[in-house]
Design an enzyme around this catalytic site. Sequence first.
Site, mmCIF file in Angstrom:
data_model
loop_
_atom_site.group_PDB
_atom_site.id
_atom_site.type_symbol
_atom_site.label_atom_id
_atom_site.label_comp_id
_atom_site.label_asym_id
_atom_site.label_seq_id
_atom_site.Cartn_x
_atom_site.Cartn_y
_atom_site.Cartn_z
ATOM 1 N N ASP A 1 0.848 -1.201 0.000
ATOM 2 C CA ASP A 1 0.000 0.000 0.000
ATOM 3 C C ASP A 1 0.881 1.247 0.000
ATOM 4 O O ASP A 1 2.108 1.156 0.040
ATOM 5 C CB ASP A 1 -0.957 -0.012 1.202
ATOM 6 C CG ASP A 1 -0.231 0.056 2.534
ATOM 7 O OD1 ASP A 1 0.860 -0.547 2.643
ATOM 8 O OD2 ASP A 1 -0.712 0.710 3.471
ATOM 9 N N HIS B 1 1.203 -8.910 -3.718
ATOM 10 C CA HIS B 1 0.246 -7.825 -3.483
ATOM 11 C C HIS B 1 1.090 -6.564 -3.267
ATOM 12 O O HIS B 1 1.493 -6.245 -2.144
ATOM 13 C CB HIS B 1 -0.608 -8.142 -2.249
ATOM 14 C CG HIS B 1 -1.606 -7.082 -1.919
ATOM 15 N ND1 HIS B 1 -2.875 -7.062 -2.443
ATOM 16 C CD2 HIS B 1 -1.525 -5.979 -1.130
ATOM 17 C CE1 HIS B 1 -3.537 -6.010 -1.982
ATOM 18 N NE2 HIS B 1 -2.728 -5.334 -1.177
ATOM 19 N N ASP C 1 0.317 -17.355 -4.659
ATOM 20 C CA ASP C 1 1.057 -16.327 -5.395
ATOM 21 C C ASP C 1 0.078 -15.560 -6.279
ATOM 22 O O ASP C 1 0.128 -15.637 -7.504
ATOM 23 C CB ASP C 1 2.175 -16.974 -6.235
ATOM 24 C CG ASP C 1 2.995 -15.929 -6.976
ATOM 25 O OD1 ASP C 1 2.971 -14.752 -6.560
ATOM 26 O OD2 ASP C 1 3.664 -16.279 -7.976
ATOM 27 N N GLU D 1 1.681 -10.239 0.376
ATOM 28 C CA GLU D 1 2.056 -8.831 0.309
ATOM 29 C C GLU D 1 3.559 -8.730 0.592
ATOM 30 O O GLU D 1 4.200 -9.729 0.943
ATOM 31 C CB GLU D 1 1.252 -7.994 1.324
ATOM 32 C CG GLU D 1 1.470 -6.489 1.147
ATOM 33 C CD GLU D 1 0.424 -5.611 1.837
ATOM 34 O OE1 GLU D 1 -0.571 -6.136 2.367
ATOM 35 O OE2 GLU D 1 0.626 -4.370 1.819
#
Length: 585
Positions: A184, A509, A551, A560
């Site tokens: 993020d 991610h 994955d 992530e």
Amino acid sequence: MVSKAWKMILVGLMGSATVQAQGPVNPVRINQEGYYTKAPKWAAVVGNTISDDYYLVSVPRNDTVYRGKLGKEQPSANSSLQTRQADFSSFTRPGSYRLLVPGLEASYLFRIGQHVHHATAVALLKGFYYQRVSTPLEKTYAGIWHRPAGHPDTAVMIHPGAASANRPAGTVIASPGGWYDAGDYNKYIVNSGITMGTLLAAYEDFAPYFDTLRTHIPESPNKIPDLLDEVLVNLRWMLTMQDPADGGVYNKCTNVSFDGMVMPGVTKAPRYVVQKGTAATLDFAAVMAQAARIAGKFAKQLPGLRDSCLAAARLAWQWSVAHPDLPYDQDKLNKEFTPVVSTGGYGDRNFTDEWYWAAAELWITTQDETYTTTIAKEEQQLVSIPSWANVRMLGQYSLLRHGKHYASRFPAQAAAMRSKLLAYADGYVAAVPQSAFGTVMGRYRTDFVWGSSSVAANQGILLINAWILTGNKKYVSGALSNLDYLLGRNATGYSFITGIGTYQVMHPHHRPSVADGIVPPVPGLLSGGPNPGQQDHCKYPYNEPETSFTDADCSYASNEIAINWNAPAVYLAAAVEALRVRVGY
Ligand code: 9MR
């Protein structure tokens, strides 16, 4: 004429760097980067075998260079898998090889030699460069992953929950720079704390190694080691997160909700700094105190930095004394204030470990007796593997590193900690022969949590500390076993580090890796790894603790990447490279 299929097999056997992720995983689980010449070397063979024999063949000559017998079937403690081990530790000829088990696909190519983990250490450290927030990643340094700057963060608002007399809600401050936390685009002080503490510890423990390690970043030509140049990027951001009026540190610099799967900085959603808290402020104090020691050694290159860090650390400590127990409770915050914030919480509620870490770093740096009361209060010192919510061992490692001071001021504690840490490390080493994958990782089922890869790396750090205390190489072997785990000798068969290994994670991610349209993900990033919690509700092919991994880029709970996972992996890979010759590997 050679058919296309044959051509592919031949190319494979000749060891071209084909990346095979996404096909079925090879049953012969190895460290896909390789093994040091004289270190323990083994593979774990998963599934049915029709023979007890195995062979090592050289590449490209295809000569059989070693024959061995597989060990007996061993059930895994963390899944229904069974393995048979192929121990070829006695084979020490440098080169490139594959391991052949009759009836099974040949293993991926691996090397035996010196420096086999150099590329991994460099890649993992360079991974932080790719996480930089407010600067463009130039093609010269970032290669195909070059991109414009992400969030500038030059105009960030004080969230209503963080308002103070000097900074009412909506006040605009600048909080540029730093690293994105993970997949993020937000920046969190608590998670920066453990990350920076771990990287600074790596420097303190292996300074001569890092003094010459280059990662090809814009600052590489300057007179500061690249590791520290990289750390400075985040340190300077952290300094902006302290309210100079009172020393309190905001928990995070964030959007109100996670960005979509887009490149960094393309969304222009407002950014906020959110509520000060005790964990954030004490972690900040610890990092600044530790950084001050190191900055002091580079006083010429970094004039004034030592004093700025120390002043910031002391001020943060003072604020914490006045607010000793202020958790970051996002749900509570959202009941009282708008806009509602839904990004990562890192909502720790127990601060004894943060107090201990901050006190330890401040005391080591200043020798000021103010901090000894907090250190002395810790009568029952427990050994534990660090996580963002539990930083006690970071303080412990630092105290042991500055062992003379520690032992003269706290003789009983220092002796007890030393023996407890060694007992813990001995337990780890003793567990390896019982492990189906020959790793320290997986001794406990609870090793497989969100970010399990960092558990493996942090166990490695504990073992390296045991080596530092004793010089006994069995601890380095134990640490290496967990690097073997991260690089493919595990129940999933994946190398969890992007860009490293043949069967590597390809779909982390990680927003830039998803959005950039480039097939290989951004390199040098450590995937979180198996997590039976499966909080992301993605589709997982397996569900047992050590196989609960997918994955897939939807999988923020198992795939992530995060700075607090990369940092211990940097430490581990760098430590084994730094120690290789000294332990005779
Ligand atoms: O690493 C964190 C893990 O221990 C927590 O269980 C999880 C849920 O709260 O959050 C993880 O941290 C994430 C953070 O909140 C936001 N950025 C991504 C982090 C890694 O997944």
